[in-house]
Scaffold this active site. Structure first.
Site, PDB file in Angstrom:
ATOM      1  N   GLU A   1     -10.451   6.844   1.609  1.00  9.24           N
ATOM      2  CA  GLU A   1     -10.010   5.454   1.466  1.00  9.24           C
ATOM      3  C   GLU A   1     -10.939   4.493   2.182  1.00  9.24           C
ATOM      4  O   GLU A   1     -11.233   4.657   3.376  1.00  9.24           O
ATOM      5  CB  GLU A   1      -8.596   5.255   2.019  1.00  9.24           C
ATOM      6  CG  GLU A   1      -8.100   3.821   1.759  1.00  9.24           C
ATOM      7  CD  GLU A   1      -6.768   3.516   2.430  1.00  9.24           C
ATOM      8  OE1 GLU A   1      -5.978   2.777   1.818  1.00  9.24           O
ATOM      9  OE2 GLU A   1      -6.528   3.980   3.563  1.00  9.24           O
TER      10      GLU A   1
ATOM     11  N   THR B   1      -1.729   4.590   3.193  1.00 10.92           N
ATOM     12  CA  THR B   1      -2.299   5.391   2.109  1.00 10.92           C
ATOM     13  C   THR B   1      -2.438   6.863   2.461  1.00 10.92           C
ATOM     14  O   THR B   1      -1.909   7.719   1.739  1.00 10.92           O
ATOM     15  CB  THR B   1      -3.650   4.802   1.643  1.00 10.92           C
ATOM     16  OG1 THR B   1      -3.438   3.455   1.213  1.00 10.92           O
ATOM     17  CG2 THR B   1      -4.231   5.611   0.509  1.00 10.92           C
TER      18      THR B   1
ATOM     19  N   HIS C   1      -0.882  -9.663  -1.051  1.00 14.24           N
ATOM     20  CA  HIS C   1      -1.279  -8.941  -2.253  1.00 14.24           C
ATOM     21  C   HIS C   1      -0.945  -9.759  -3.497  1.00 14.24           C
ATOM     22  O   HIS C   1      -0.132 -10.680  -3.443  1.00 14.24           O
ATOM     23  CB  HIS C   1      -0.540  -7.599  -2.337  1.00 14.24           C
ATOM     24  CG  HIS C   1      -0.845  -6.676  -1.210  1.00 14.24           C
ATOM     25  ND1 HIS C   1      -0.217  -5.447  -1.053  1.00 14.24           N
ATOM     26  CD2 HIS C   1      -1.713  -6.765  -0.167  1.00 14.24           C
ATOM     27  CE1 HIS C   1      -0.688  -4.836   0.018  1.00 14.24           C
ATOM     28  NE2 HIS C   1      -1.580  -5.631   0.578  1.00 14.24           N
TER      29      HIS C   1
ATOM     30  N   SER D   1       0.818  -1.215   0.000  1.00 12.62           N
ATOM     31  CA  SER D   1       0.000   0.000   0.000  1.00 12.62           C
ATOM     32  C   SER D   1       0.850   1.263   0.000  1.00 12.62           C
ATOM     33  O   SER D   1       0.461   2.275  -0.596  1.00 12.62           O
ATOM     34  CB  SER D   1      -0.939   0.009   1.214  1.00 12.62           C
ATOM     35  OG  SER D   1      -1.924  -0.983   1.086  1.00 12.62           O
TER      36      SER D   1
END
Length: 445
Positions: free
Chosen positions: A268, A158, A408, A105
């Site tokens: 977000e 983020t 991920h 991220s």
């Protein structure tokens, strides 16, 4: 030869007539689509305001699953969602080559905030750990307001990439302290545990209103505001059944739009990613629903103002979600609507209570088969973690959901856009291109 020519001419006339008929038949559909566009065609190409919304971990399978999750089974067709309505393109997400092909991220958010690739874990610094100028900084130089509204801690990767510079996303306290110099006008989310009393005093000394309860939002009528509504993350949507992200997004828009020079807002849906890491389809779909509701809040703002660009994307894909698995051509999301708590909470409940089967059945809203009951009983004897995994396994099997990873993946993600400048984001692009395009739309100094 003459016969061939006659036949060819006849075919051409018939083909032309059929094409005209087809176009005439399509005309109402085209008109309907045009009428559903968010922004009129004659609108100015450069926006006054920009909102970038990031569904953390929201790969394409998540938006597909969400469509089926929201579908009304009583109707013949499968209804569109906000994601279907606003889809314009795709984006690659890979980090700097030193980190390979799969981003985290921090690196992805840095790309989206600055237009530059960096290593995994970096917060808006390059591979030499030197600061990279963010779109928030550029906006501030132009007199614009800036803000973030997130469901994670506000100093998570983020939002941090838009408001700070640090060599490691794990330096939460340092990042929180860096927000003092970011001059962001609105900071809303979780993370109270990372802001000491001394640090909070510095924020209030700089004019920030510090609040800790959602109910206090109604009393905030002017920026600056630091809203920290939980020690770490905001409540899970599946348990709170409230759209907290929509609420803080609405308040952020209200406050930031007071700036006559315009604003940039980051929103977000952070916990989509967290549910993906846990391979938790029930929690993920409820977080998707909360994020979708927040998008619709901004979409309505875009419609009413006609001076705001909305860009929605994901930073990466999490979990390798598969909508259908095990060789079966089926997926059953209807079960997910009735689950009232996260598997973590349900496992804790089952461990604490001797008579655990009835409350667990009620929370999941289905009766266990003999095999499921035996698997859950065995897991309960092994502890809370095993029980949590067993509950998720039952849900996955019932819905026929698959996963390939607890981390991920390198999958490309979708891009959604509306408002002035939205056409820039059509087609395939890199995540750095999204930042560069948004930066190009900033006003001149």
């Amino acid at each position: 030869m003459r016969l061939f020519t006659i036949i060819a001419c006849a075919f051409a006339v018939a083909f032309t007539a059929n094409v005209k008929a087809d176009v005439d038949n399509l005309a109402p559909t085209v008109a309907t689509i045009a009428s559903q566009q968010v922004i009129p065609a004659n609108q100015a190409a450069r926006p006054k305001n920009m909102v970038i919304m990031i569904g953390d971990g929201m790969g394409p399978a998540y938006t597909t699953a969400y469509r089926f999750f929201k579908n009304n089974p009583q109707t013949e067709e499968i209804e569109q969602t906000v994601f279907d309505r606003l889809l314009v393109g795709m984006s690659s997400t890979y980090p700097a080559r030193s980190s390979g092909y799969v981003t985290d991220s921090a690196a992805s958010a840095t790309a989206l905030a600055t237009g530059y690739k960096t290593y995994n874990g970096a917060i808006s610094v390059n591979e030499q750990k030197q600061p990279l100028t963010t779109i928030f900084q550029l906006a501030k130089q132009r007199g614009m307001a800036t803000g973030v509204a997130v469901t994670s801690q506000v100093n998570h990767a983020t939002p941090a990439a838009f408001m700070a510079h640090n060599e490691s996303r794990k330096n939460y306290v340092e990042i929180a302290e860096a927000y003092l110099t970011s001059e962001a006008d609105v900071i809303l989310g979780g993370g109270q545990k990372y802001f000491s009393d001394a640090l909070l005093k510095q924020f209030t000394g700089k004019g920030y209103q510090h609040i800790t309860e959602f109910e206090q939002l109604a009393d905030i009528t002017q920026p600056k505001v630091l809203g920290l509504f939980a020690d770490v993350q905001l409540p899970w949507a599946i348990e709170s059944r409230q759209n907290h992200l929509s609420d803080i997004t609405q308040k952020a828009l209200e406050l930031l739009s007071q700036n006559q020079q315009g604003f940039i807002l980051l929103v977000e849906g952070s916990l989509i990613d967290w549910a993906g890491h846990s391979n938790d389809i029930a929690t993920a779909m409820h977080e998707m629903d909360e994020f979708a509701n927040a998008i619709e809040v901004v979409e309505q703002f875009v419609r009413s103002r006609q001076d705001t660009l909305l860009v929605v994307t994901a930073d990466h894909n999490t979990g390798g979600l598969s909508v259908g698995a095990n060789g079966e051509y089926a997926w059953h999301p209807e079960l997910l609507h009735h689950i009232t708590a996260t598997p973590r909470a349900l496992a804790k409940l089952a461990i604490e209570q001797d008579d655990w089967q009835l409350p667990l059945t009620e929370a999941l809203a289905f009766e266990f088969t003999a095999d499921e009951q035996q698997a859950l009983s065995n897991a309960r004897m092994q502890g809370e973690k095993a029980m949590r995994q067993a509950i998720k396994s039952v849900i996955d099997k019932r819905t026929n959901t698959g996963w390939t990873s607890t981390g991920h993946t390198a999958l490309d993600v979708q891009v959604f856009a509306a408002g002035p400048g939205a056409s820039l984001f059509h087609g395939n692009q890199d995540n750095t291109d999204i930042a560069k395009k948004m930066i190009s739309l900033l006003p001149s100094k």
